[in-house]
Write a protein that holds these residues in place. Sequence first.
Motif, short mmCIF file in Angstrom:
data_model
loop_
_atom_site.label_atom_id
_atom_site.label_comp_id
_atom_site.label_asym_id
_atom_site.label_seq_id
_atom_site.Cartn_x
_atom_site.Cartn_y
_atom_site.Cartn_z
N LYS A 62 9.52 88.72 -3.82
CA LYS A 62 8.71 88.93 -5.02
C LYS A 62 7.78 87.75 -5.26
CE LYS A 62 9.06 90.17 -9.90
NZ LYS A 62 9.98 90.59 -10.99
N SER A 63 8.28 86.52 -5.09
CA SER A 63 7.43 85.34 -5.27
C SER A 63 6.32 85.30 -4.23
CB SER A 63 8.27 84.07 -5.18
OG SER A 63 9.24 84.02 -6.21
N ALA A 64 6.66 85.69 -3.00
CA ALA A 64 5.64 85.74 -1.94
C ALA A 64 4.57 86.77 -2.26
CB ALA A 64 6.30 86.05 -0.60
N PHE A 65 4.99 87.90 -2.82
CA PHE A 65 4.02 88.93 -3.20
C PHE A 65 3.12 88.43 -4.33
CE2 PHE A 65 2.38 92.81 -5.04
CZ PHE A 65 2.19 93.62 -3.94
N SER A 66 3.69 87.71 -5.28
CA SER A 66 2.89 87.13 -6.36
C SER A 66 1.86 86.16 -5.80
CB SER A 66 3.80 86.42 -7.37
OG SER A 66 4.70 87.32 -7.98
N LEU A 67 2.26 85.38 -4.79
CA LEU A 67 1.33 84.45 -4.15
C LEU A 67 0.20 85.21 -3.46
CD1 LEU A 67 0.52 81.61 -3.29
CD2 LEU A 67 2.09 81.83 -1.34
N ALA A 68 0.53 86.34 -2.83
CA ALA A 68 -0.50 87.15 -2.17
C ALA A 68 -1.51 87.67 -3.19
CB ALA A 68 0.15 88.31 -1.42
N VAL A 69 -1.01 88.13 -4.33
CA VAL A 69 -1.91 88.61 -5.39
C VAL A 69 -2.80 87.46 -5.87
CG1 VAL A 69 -2.02 89.57 -7.72
CG2 VAL A 69 -0.30 90.40 -6.11
N LEU A 70 -2.21 86.28 -6.03
CA LEU A 70 -2.99 85.12 -6.48
C LEU A 70 -4.09 84.77 -5.49
CD1 LEU A 70 -3.41 82.74 -8.43
CD2 LEU A 70 -1.70 81.48 -7.12
N MET A 71 -3.78 84.78 -4.19
CA MET A 71 -4.76 84.43 -3.18
C MET A 71 -5.92 85.43 -3.16
SD MET A 71 -2.69 82.89 0.11
CE MET A 71 -1.75 84.38 0.42
N VAL A 72 -5.60 86.72 -3.25
CA VAL A 72 -6.67 87.72 -3.26
C VAL A 72 -7.51 87.59 -4.52
CG1 VAL A 72 -7.16 90.20 -3.32
CG2 VAL A 72 -5.38 89.32 -1.79
N GLY A 73 -6.86 87.33 -5.65
CA GLY A 73 -7.60 87.16 -6.89
C GLY A 73 -8.53 85.95 -6.85
N LEU A 74 -8.04 84.82 -6.34
CA LEU A 74 -8.88 83.62 -6.24
C LEU A 74 -10.03 83.84 -5.25
CD1 LEU A 74 -6.17 80.79 -6.23
CD2 LEU A 74 -7.70 81.44 -8.10
N LEU A 75 -9.75 84.55 -4.16
CA LEU A 75 -10.81 84.84 -3.20
C LEU A 75 -11.88 85.72 -3.83
CD1 LEU A 75 -11.76 84.50 -0.27
CD2 LEU A 75 -10.47 86.58 0.29
N SER A 76 -11.46 86.67 -4.67
CA SER A 76 -12.43 87.54 -5.33
C SER A 76 -13.31 86.77 -6.31
CB SER A 76 -11.69 88.67 -6.07
OG SER A 76 -10.90 89.43 -5.18
N ILE A 77 -12.72 85.74 -6.94
CA ILE A 77 -13.47 84.98 -7.95
C ILE A 77 -14.37 83.93 -7.30
CG2 ILE A 77 -13.25 83.38 -9.89
CD1 ILE A 77 -10.61 84.78 -10.57
N PHE A 78 -13.83 83.20 -6.32
CA PHE A 78 -14.55 82.05 -5.77
C PHE A 78 -15.12 82.29 -4.38
CE2 PHE A 78 -11.32 80.25 -8.66
CZ PHE A 78 -12.17 79.60 -9.55
N GLY A 79 -14.96 83.50 -3.85
CA GLY A 79 -15.47 83.77 -2.50
C GLY A 79 -16.97 83.64 -2.39
N SER A 80 -17.70 83.90 -3.46
CA SER A 80 -19.17 83.83 -3.41
C SER A 80 -19.68 82.40 -3.27
CB SER A 80 -19.77 84.46 -4.66
OG SER A 80 -19.29 83.80 -5.84
N LEU A 81 -18.79 81.40 -3.41
CA LEU A 81 -19.20 80.01 -3.23
C LEU A 81 -19.43 79.66 -1.77
CD1 LEU A 81 -16.77 78.21 -5.72
CD2 LEU A 81 -19.14 78.91 -6.11
N PHE A 82 -19.01 80.53 -0.86
CA PHE A 82 -19.14 80.25 0.57
C PHE A 82 -20.50 80.70 1.14
CE2 PHE A 82 -14.53 80.35 0.02
CZ PHE A 82 -14.14 79.23 0.75
#
Length: 338
Positions: A77-97
Amino acid sequence: MAVSGQTISYLLPTFFLMAAHILWYFSTMGQLEVNFALAGMVFMSLGEESGLTLLEPVLLAVGTAAAGLVGDLAGRKSAFSLAVLMVGLLSIFGSLFYGIEVSGSSEPVVWVNAAALLSVERFIEGFLLGLCVLLIWTELGSPKNRGRRLSLVWLLFIGYFALFSAVELGAFGWHIPSAVTQAGQQFAVLSSLIALYFNGNTPVLMGREIEMEELSLDFDEDMVKQTVDSFIGTHDIESVRSQVEILETTKELSDAEMKEILGEDIHQPGSLRTMPGVGARMEERLTAAGYSSIAQLAGETPARLVSRVKGLGNAQAEKIIRAARETIKEAARSSEKS
């Protein structure tokens, strides 16, 4: 250890997590194509732009290994929460690349950190692959339909990655819709938040697993308590303790002797009415709740009896249980005296 009946708990957050990832990916690829087109260039892929095409499988493998490591150390469950966090951060900050610069009358200049963007994106894909396909979905549901469940999951992920490849290669004339290009990242963030919300109801798999290497003869009291707490609730422990107290009032008895002490009628529904405080209506309610003998009531706890018998108060439940236990104890004492 399979967790039966909890498949849907992970299905919903997994669906929204995959939706967030695919929306972000197609939105990003669409924006890169638009930027390159404005500069009079053609965008092929992140692999070709970065020169890391041959390393993409390695990046996926690293993400898969990381998912296994985090899943074992912190739980699924914690690993799944981390996966959600990574996808969410990528969606927010991905345009900086990536971006495009326009100054005066000069030609627009496109810039993209393809190596960093590709590395992050492939790592997250590998993490999702290892966590969802290789870990979580192998441990959910009944073992009887595990083969069908895993085959469907693999079919889903193969189709998922095939869709990526088809859009990148322009197969069958597929292209990224303009609506996804313009608003895909915003909806990806929303989908990540929904996945995080549903993840709150997912079962904690690691906390209910028993690893075989831990079943040694030198386990300590804390390990025993942790294992018991994972499978037995507080009311169950109280019920077991009360039954032990009843048995401790007697000497060691064989099955035949116990049957002789309690008598044949103690296991019959009609015997409930012989206890103080139990009339015809109460007997019907107890029988409807699944209690058919005094022995069953003697091993219960007030809290669980109240939860199972409709309209029963805690004080009345305590009285019934106390009467049932006294009946059995008295029968045991009478038998010992005779």
